[in-house]
Structure formats: C-alpha cells, structure tokens
Design a protein around this motif. Structure first.
Motif, PDB file in Angstrom:
ATOM      1  N   GLY A 188      29.085 -26.596  52.810  1.00  0.00           N
ATOM      2  CA  GLY A 188      28.670 -26.904  51.450  1.00  0.00           C
ATOM      3  C   GLY A 188      28.502 -25.710  50.539  1.00  0.00           C
ATOM      4  O   GLY A 188      28.016 -25.849  49.423  1.00  0.00           O
ATOM      5  N   CYS A 228      35.115 -34.815  46.920  1.00  0.00           N
ATOM      6  CA  CYS A 228      35.048 -33.377  47.169  1.00  0.00           C
ATOM      7  C   CYS A 228      34.902 -33.152  48.671  1.00  0.00           C
ATOM      8  O   CYS A 228      34.296 -33.958  49.358  1.00  0.00           O
ATOM      9  CB  CYS A 228      33.838 -32.762  46.471  1.00  0.00           C
ATOM     10  SG  CYS A 228      33.780 -33.027  44.693  1.00  0.00           S
ATOM     11  N   SER A 242      34.212 -29.970  51.804  1.00  0.00           N
ATOM     12  CA  SER A 242      33.787 -28.606  52.108  1.00  0.00           C
ATOM     13  C   SER A 242      34.099 -28.307  53.568  1.00  0.00           C
ATOM     14  O   SER A 242      33.979 -29.183  54.429  1.00  0.00           O
ATOM     15  CB  SER A 242      32.278 -28.455  51.871  1.00  0.00           C
ATOM     16  OG  SER A 242      31.844 -27.164  52.259  1.00  0.00           O
ATOM     17  N   SER A 277      31.059 -24.012  49.331  1.00  0.00           N
ATOM     18  CA  SER A 277      32.108 -24.209  48.328  1.00  0.00           C
ATOM     19  C   SER A 277      32.728 -25.590  48.536  1.00  0.00           C
ATOM     20  O   SER A 277      32.668 -26.145  49.633  1.00  0.00           O
ATOM     21  CB  SER A 277      33.175 -23.110  48.435  1.00  0.00           C
ATOM     22  OG  SER A 277      33.835 -23.185  49.687  1.00  0.00           O
ATOM     23  N   TRP A 278      33.311 -26.137  47.456  1.00  0.00           N
ATOM     24  CA  TRP A 278      33.851 -27.496  47.474  1.00  0.00           C
ATOM     25  C   TRP A 278      35.205 -27.516  46.796  1.00  0.00           C
ATOM     26  O   TRP A 278      35.414 -26.826  45.807  1.00  0.00           O
ATOM     27  CB  TRP A 278      32.895 -28.450  46.757  1.00  0.00           C
ATOM     28  CG  TRP A 278      31.591 -28.583  47.472  1.00  0.00           C
ATOM     29  CD1 TRP A 278      30.514 -27.739  47.374  1.00  0.00           C
ATOM     30  CD2 TRP A 278      31.232 -29.586  48.404  1.00  0.00           C
ATOM     31  NE1 TRP A 278      29.508 -28.176  48.196  1.00  0.00           N
ATOM     32  CE2 TRP A 278      29.919 -29.318  48.838  1.00  0.00           C
ATOM     33  CE3 TRP A 278      31.888 -30.712  48.914  1.00  0.00           C
ATOM     34  CZ2 TRP A 278      29.246 -30.113  49.757  1.00  0.00           C
ATOM     35  CZ3 TRP A 278      31.226 -31.519  49.825  1.00  0.00           C
ATOM     36  CH2 TRP A 278      29.930 -31.210  50.244  1.00  0.00           C
TER      37      TRP A 278
END
Length: 151
Positions: free
Chosen positions: A108, A102, A104, A110-111
């Motif tokens: 952090g 993942c 961002s 949203s990912w």
C-alpha cells in the motif's frame, strides 16, 4: 470507518478496551473501507501491523504500526474508494466509484490503476483476494462482478 474519518479506534487487547487514535493527516477525509493484515509484520507485539484505510476522493492512508502512526499513500484515482483488501504484506486491491480499481504490490505504499474491464463505470463496493495473491473478485452496482487474475 464512516463519516468524520479522523476517529480511529485502536485496541491492543482483542477489543476489551478501545482508545481513540486521531490522525491529523486524515481529519478532513471520510473513510469508507479499512483492512488490517493479521500477523504482519512477524513478531509485531499486537499481532496486527499493516493496515490500509480508503475513502473520499481516492484517499489512501496506511500504517505499519497497527494504527499508532498513520500516513497518506499516493492514490491511483480521485474517485471515492469504497473497499480494500490484502492477501499478504505486499499485494492488495482497492475499489470504488466510477469503476475505480487500484492495486498495490508493496503493502500500500504505492498504487496503480487497473483497467475498468467492462467500461460501465459502475461503483465497486467490495473486493476479496484469495491467498495465492493471483486472483481477486470485486462486486458492485448494477450487478457488476469483475475478476482479476495476476497483478
């Protein structure tokens, strides 16, 4: 980090004394990885504000207050996340089980999922990102090493 992820220890004096911080938001999660970005935000009294915790079921928790306040962020996976790193207040990577990767670009909040480049599904155990924020390397099970250029 570890089993019973609700136990978060906090220090404001470089580790001389520690206080237990408990976040109701993560009492049911097992935490596997944590990263705090030194010196963010500028002028933060303890010198460390932005922190991200990753763990069980793809859980991602974050703080802008050095751990005083913690909230969940939406994840890009339901696989366990094992490690997380940030190079600045925006760009970070998290890796974990089943080849989960993942990234961002907003500290952090949203990912997004990255493509599992070799399709092996090997668990990724560690990740490091270089200071220019354009290159990251993750390592994992079965000798897997993956490099990522750019976001």
């Amino acid at each position: 980090v570890g089993d019973l992820g609700s136990r978060i220890l906090y220090t404001a004096n470089a580790g001389t004394t520690w206080q237990v911080r408990i976040s109701e938001a993560i009492t049911w999660q097992v935490s596997f990885g944590v990263y705090f970005l030194k010196g963010f935000p500028p002028g933060f009294s303890q010198g460390v504000g932005l922190g991200v915790i990753v763990g069980q079921g793809g859980s991602i928790a974050r703080t802008d207050t050095g751990g005083a306040d913690i909230s969940f962020a939406p994840s890009c996976t339901t696989s366990h996340l094992r490690a997380v790193t940030f190079v600045d207040a925006g760009m970070g990577f998290a890796v974990g089980d089943g080849g989960a990767i993942c990234w961002s670009t907003d500290g952090g909040r949203s990912w997004a999922a990255r493509l599992d480049d070799d399709g092996s599904g090997a668990t990724m155990n560690a990740v490091h990102q270089w200071a220019d924020d354009s290159f990251a390397v993750a390592v994992g099970a079965r000798g897997r090493i993956s490099a990522y250029q750019g976001a």
